[in-house]
Design a protein around this motif. Sequence first.
Motif, PDB file in Angstrom:
ATOM      1  N   PRO A   1       8.890  -3.825  19.193  1.00 36.16           N
ATOM      2  CA  PRO A   1       9.543  -2.534  19.415  1.00 36.16           C
ATOM      3  C   PRO A   1       8.604  -1.455  19.937  1.00 36.16           C
ATOM      4  O   PRO A   1       9.064  -0.438  20.462  1.00 36.16           O
ATOM      5  N   THR A   2       7.302  -1.662  19.814  1.00 37.04           N
ATOM      6  CA  THR A   2       6.360  -0.644  20.284  1.00 37.04           C
ATOM      7  C   THR A   2       6.032  -0.791  21.761  1.00 37.04           C
ATOM      8  O   THR A   2       5.530   0.148  22.386  1.00 37.04           O
ATOM      9  N   THR A   3       6.295  -1.979  22.332  1.00 38.05           N
ATOM     10  CA  THR A   3       6.012  -2.208  23.755  1.00 38.05           C
ATOM     11  C   THR A   3       7.247  -2.637  24.537  1.00 38.05           C
ATOM     12  O   THR A   3       7.253  -2.557  25.771  1.00 38.05           O
ATOM     13  N   GLY A   4       8.263  -3.118  23.834  1.00 39.34           N
ATOM     14  CA  GLY A   4       9.451  -3.636  24.498  1.00 39.34           C
ATOM     15  C   GLY A   4       9.299  -5.047  25.018  1.00 39.34           C
ATOM     16  O   GLY A   4      10.252  -5.621  25.558  1.00 39.34           O
ATOM     17  N   ARG A   5       8.142  -5.656  24.855  1.00 46.09           N
ATOM     18  CA  ARG A   5       7.913  -6.991  25.396  1.00 46.09           C
ATOM     19  C   ARG A   5       8.357  -8.071  24.419  1.00 46.09           C
ATOM     20  O   ARG A   5       8.053  -8.014  23.227  1.00 46.09           O
ATOM     21  N   THR A   6       9.079  -9.058  24.934  1.00 51.09           N
ATOM     22  CA  THR A   6       9.494 -10.217  24.152  1.00 51.09           C
ATOM     23  C   THR A   6       8.661 -11.424  24.569  1.00 51.09           C
ATOM     24  O   THR A   6       8.592 -11.743  25.760  1.00 51.09           O
ATOM     25  N   PRO A   7       8.010 -12.102  23.621  1.00 53.89           N
ATOM     26  CA  PRO A   7       7.224 -13.285  24.002  1.00 53.89           C
ATOM     27  C   PRO A   7       8.136 -14.397  24.501  1.00 53.89           C
ATOM     28  O   PRO A   7       9.316 -14.467  24.128  1.00 53.89           O
ATOM     29  N   THR A   8       7.603 -15.264  25.337  1.00 56.00           N
ATOM     30  CA  THR A   8       8.365 -16.444  25.736  1.00 56.00           C
ATOM     31  C   THR A   8       8.435 -17.410  24.561  1.00 56.00           C
ATOM     32  O   THR A   8       7.681 -17.299  23.591  1.00 56.00           O
TER      33      THR A   8
ATOM     34  N   ASP B   1      12.123  -1.216  11.088  1.00 59.32           N
ATOM     35  CA  ASP B   1      13.363  -0.535  11.488  1.00 59.32           C
ATOM     36  C   ASP B   1      14.156  -1.324  12.511  1.00 59.32           C
ATOM     37  O   ASP B   1      15.382  -1.177  12.597  1.00 59.32           O
ATOM     38  N   ASN B   2      13.485  -2.154  13.307  1.00 59.82           N
ATOM     39  CA  ASN B   2      14.167  -2.891  14.371  1.00 59.82           C
ATOM     40  C   ASN B   2      14.276  -4.384  14.117  1.00 59.82           C
ATOM     41  O   ASN B   2      14.766  -5.119  14.976  1.00 59.82           O
TER      42      ASN B   2
ATOM     43  N   GLY C   1       8.619  -9.367  15.577  1.00 65.01           N
ATOM     44  CA  GLY C   1       7.979  -8.988  16.824  1.00 65.01           C
ATOM     45  C   GLY C   1       6.522  -8.617  16.710  1.00 65.01           C
ATOM     46  O   GLY C   1       5.925  -8.139  17.688  1.00 65.01           O
ATOM     47  N   LEU C   2       5.898  -8.808  15.535  1.00 64.11           N
ATOM     48  CA  LEU C   2       4.483  -8.487  15.382  1.00 64.11           C
ATOM     49  C   LEU C   2       3.638  -9.317  16.349  1.00 64.11           C
ATOM     50  O   LEU C   2       3.804 -10.537  16.438  1.00 64.11           O
ATOM     51  N   PRO C   3       2.714  -8.692  17.077  1.00 60.76           N
ATOM     52  CA  PRO C   3       1.866  -9.450  18.013  1.00 60.76           C
ATOM     53  C   PRO C   3       0.964 -10.432  17.271  1.00 60.76           C
ATOM     54  O   PRO C   3       0.597 -10.214  16.110  1.00 60.76           O
ATOM     55  N   LEU C   4       0.568 -11.485  17.954  1.00 63.70           N
ATOM     56  CA  LEU C   4      -0.285 -12.498  17.339  1.00 63.70           C
ATOM     57  C   LEU C   4      -1.581 -11.880  16.831  1.00 63.70           C
ATOM     58  O   LEU C   4      -2.029 -12.204  15.721  1.00 63.70           O
ATOM     59  N   LYS C   5      -2.209 -10.999  17.600  1.00 63.35           N
ATOM     60  CA  LYS C   5      -3.465 -10.402  17.145  1.00 63.35           C
ATOM     61  C   LYS C   5      -3.276  -9.658  15.830  1.00 63.35           C
ATOM     62  O   LYS C   5      -4.135  -9.723  14.939  1.00 63.35           O
TER      63      LYS C   5
END
Length: 373
Positions: free
Chosen positions: A15-22, A257-258, A310-314
């Motif tokens: 939600p902070t970048t809008g990017r969805t991983p493949t 929240d999302n 949606g938490l990034p891997l890092k």
Amino acid sequence: MQFGIFTVGDVTADPTTGRTPTEGERIKAMTAIAVKAEEIGLDVFATGEHHNPPFVPSSPTTMLGWIAARTERLILSTATTLITTNDPVKIAEDFAMLQHLADGRVELMLGRGNTGPVYPWFGQDIRQGIPLAVENYALLHKLWREDVVDWAGRFRTPLQGFTSTPRPLDGVPPLVWHGSIRSPEIAEQAAYYGDGFFANNIFWPKDHFRKLIDLYRQRYAHYGHGTAEQAIVGLGGQIFMRKNSQDAVREFRPYFDNAPVYGHGPSLEEFTRDTPLTVGSPQEVIDKTLTFRDTFGHYQRQLFLMDHAGLPLKTVLDQLDLLGEDVLPVLRKEFALGRPADVPDAPTHASLVADRDARALQAHQDLKQEMAR
């Protein structure tokens, strides 16, 4: 006491970048998280099983086989194996194969899933969910313990003179946990067989899960497997940490929240107050996790959900570093304090083999004594 992590394998937009991983990125992330789990000293990695978007782990044994080849000590488990819609014959063979490849580091957690449409997709009726779980596990239990099986039931074609292959490693089946968030029938089933019971203690208040665990403990003792306190109990949990509590809350809030599972509902503050979710400092995670023992009694396994929403891997890998450095050593020490000597550790393949051999030796000695009279 065993500690580990589990994943549901959701593919969710950050939600902070809008990017969805493949899907491929998410699968690779899950395997990287598992390898990291062993690196920081965790005992268990578990993956869910889902057959619908936004989830990707439709083939847990494939994923766990990949992880087995890249780890040496980590116990590999499912967080859900769908006992209702998978063929018990296929489960028996797939997990026995994985058990051999991983030198016994394999377990499974049976569940009915949380997606209604999966039943007709696999030719079943959701209204028969509990009877399916009961009958299919009865067959799975038999397949792993009898070399030649004759069987007939309601939900699949009969078996005549059937042998599942390969046979379980060392003649000892993988440890089974029965997972539930709401069904007393599943707690009863786990108790009847003397298996583990996993209460996925993440979404609802503790009193709900205490009722299920108390029922399981009482029935475990009723069936003669040991005292109620010796029953094999596992718990779930959710955590997000930063060194500073305020930083953790600020960073995690948009993900909470999302999140598909609880976003747009209770506030983060309400959810952390009323459920096991902990968002804060490592010390807050330690303090709240230790309260689980006060609520549920001494138990054998604690798994945390850390890679969802949606938490990034890092970010997840950073969380695991905090868990390994600041939380895990303290929890191991504190959970060991005051643990009664007769409360067992979680079974492992080695301990199950040793127990089997000890029972066989005792039976042989008893027979010799009887023949000598």
